[in-house]
Each structure stands twice: as C-alpha cells, then as structure tokens.
Scaffold this motif. Structure first.
Motif, short mmCIF file in Angstrom:
data_model
loop_
_atom_site.label_atom_id
_atom_site.label_comp_id
_atom_site.label_asym_id
_atom_site.label_seq_id
_atom_site.Cartn_x
_atom_site.Cartn_y
_atom_site.Cartn_z
N ALA A 79 -2.13 -0.67 -15.77
CA ALA A 79 -1.65 -0.85 -14.40
C ALA A 79 -1.83 0.45 -13.62
N SER A 80 -2.07 0.32 -12.32
CA SER A 80 -2.18 1.53 -11.51
C SER A 80 -1.90 1.21 -10.05
N TYR A 81 -1.54 2.24 -9.34
CA TYR A 81 -1.35 2.16 -7.90
C TYR A 81 -2.26 3.18 -7.26
N THR A 82 -2.90 2.79 -6.17
CA THR A 82 -3.74 3.74 -5.46
C THR A 82 -2.86 4.73 -4.70
N PRO A 83 -3.41 5.88 -4.36
CA PRO A 83 -2.64 6.82 -3.54
C PRO A 83 -2.12 6.17 -2.26
N ARG A 84 -2.93 5.36 -1.63
CA ARG A 84 -2.51 4.68 -0.39
C ARG A 84 -1.33 3.75 -0.65
N GLN A 85 -1.36 3.00 -1.74
CA GLN A 85 -0.24 2.11 -2.07
C GLN A 85 1.04 2.91 -2.30
N LEU A 86 0.95 4.01 -3.03
CA LEU A 86 2.14 4.83 -3.28
C LEU A 86 2.71 5.38 -1.97
N GLU A 87 1.84 5.82 -1.08
CA GLU A 87 2.32 6.31 0.22
C GLU A 87 3.01 5.19 1.00
N GLN A 88 2.39 4.02 1.05
CA GLN A 88 2.97 2.91 1.80
C GLN A 88 4.31 2.47 1.21
N HIS A 129 6.53 4.19 -0.24
CA HIS A 129 7.59 5.19 -0.10
C HIS A 129 7.73 5.75 1.31
N SER A 130 6.85 5.38 2.22
CA SER A 130 6.81 6.00 3.54
C SER A 130 8.08 5.77 4.36
N HIS A 131 8.78 4.68 4.13
CA HIS A 131 9.98 4.37 4.91
C HIS A 131 11.24 5.01 4.32
N LEU A 132 11.10 5.70 3.20
CA LEU A 132 12.24 6.31 2.53
C LEU A 132 12.27 7.81 2.82
N ALA A 133 13.43 8.37 2.89
CA ALA A 133 13.59 9.80 3.13
C ALA A 133 13.74 10.53 1.80
N ILE A 134 12.72 10.40 0.95
CA ILE A 134 12.76 11.02 -0.36
C ILE A 134 12.40 12.49 -0.20
N THR A 135 13.28 13.36 -0.69
CA THR A 135 13.05 14.80 -0.60
C THR A 135 12.54 15.34 -1.93
N ASP A 136 12.13 16.60 -1.91
CA ASP A 136 11.74 17.26 -3.16
C ASP A 136 12.90 17.27 -4.15
N ARG A 165 1.67 13.14 -8.22
CA ARG A 165 1.86 12.14 -7.16
C ARG A 165 2.99 12.51 -6.20
N ARG A 166 3.57 13.67 -6.37
CA ARG A 166 4.71 14.11 -5.54
C ARG A 166 4.40 13.94 -4.04
N ASN A 167 3.25 14.41 -3.60
CA ASN A 167 2.94 14.38 -2.18
C ASN A 167 2.78 12.96 -1.64
N LEU A 168 2.64 11.98 -2.50
CA LEU A 168 2.53 10.58 -2.08
C LEU A 168 3.90 9.91 -1.99
N ILE A 169 4.89 10.50 -2.64
CA ILE A 169 6.22 9.88 -2.75
C ILE A 169 7.25 10.59 -1.88
N VAL A 170 7.18 11.92 -1.85
CA VAL A 170 8.12 12.70 -1.05
C VAL A 170 7.72 12.60 0.42
N GLY A 171 8.69 12.18 1.23
CA GLY A 171 8.37 12.00 2.64
C GLY A 171 9.19 12.85 3.58
N ALA A 172 10.17 13.56 3.05
CA ALA A 172 11.04 14.35 3.92
C ALA A 172 11.24 15.73 3.29
N PRO A 173 11.20 16.75 4.10
CA PRO A 173 11.46 18.08 3.56
C PRO A 173 12.93 18.22 3.18
N ASN A 174 13.20 19.15 2.29
CA ASN A 174 14.60 19.43 1.94
C ASN A 174 15.33 19.98 3.13
N ASP A 175 16.64 19.71 3.18
CA ASP A 175 17.45 20.23 4.28
C ASP A 175 17.61 21.72 4.15
#
Length: 123
Positions: free
Chosen positions: A61-70, A72-79, A113-123
C-alpha cells in the motif's frame, strides 16, 4: 535473492493492523493528539493508517505525496504533534517486537513525510 521487506518480516497486514490499533489506543488518550480524532470514523481511519504504516514498512500500500498533503491540509498539525506521533510509533513498534534498527528505518520513512503532514508552525 531479494531482501525481505519489513512488512513481510513482521507479519504483513494482520500484524500491521494490530500495531495500528495499539497505536491509536495510545493516541486517543493523548491530550494533544486525541482531539484530532473527535468526530472521525475510526474504522476508516484505522484502515487508512494500516495502509500508510504498511507502506512505511515497504508493503504494497502507498500514498502519493499529493494524497498525504490533501489528507492533512485541513488539520493544524504542528511539528510538536508530529514528534509525539513519532514517539508513540516508536514505542508501539517496540512493544510488537520490532528490532531497534528496523524501528529507526520506519521512523525515518515517517520523518521523510513530515513536510506533507505538518501544516502549521509551532507556536
């Protein structure tokens, strides 16, 4: 002779599924990570995460970089969230008998894959 994948070495989808269930048992109890899963269909989430972890282990199984970005893009996942996920994943893999070098290899695939999942900088 080809090298055996970590996916095959550790029992394929049936074992990865058990790893993911244990992983989520821990995450859902986390004050920081648990709220991301409020109002989420956990059956679908576990299915997707099983495929994702399988891919980190070299499975089919695999996810493309684009799929991973899509996904997680609506989530405020930080480092910091990502780092907590890595700790929980490391601990969970250890509980299931993964060798330290294999755990490091899986965590490196996750880190890649961090850069595809993390969408918000740390506070």
């Amino acid at each position: 002779m080809s090298k055996q994948s970590l996916f095959d070495k550790y029992g394929g989808f049936s074992q990865v599924s058990r790893v993911v269930l244990s992983f989520y048992d821990t995450l859902l109890d986390s004050d920081e990570i648990g709220p991301f899963f409020d109002n989420v269909d956990m059956t679908k989430m576990v299915d997707h995460q099983t495929k994702f972890i399988a891919s980190l282990l070299g499975g089919p199984a695999s996810y493309t970089p684009r799929q991973l970005e899509q996904l997680h893009s609506h989530l405020a996942i930080t480092d910091a969230h990502f780092d907590e996920l890595k700790v929980v994943l490391r601990d969970t893999l250890g509980e299931f008998g993964f060798e330290p070098g294999d755990i490091d290899a899986v965590l490196q695939e996750f880190e890649n894959r961090r850069n595809l999942i993390v969408g918000a900088p740390n506070d």
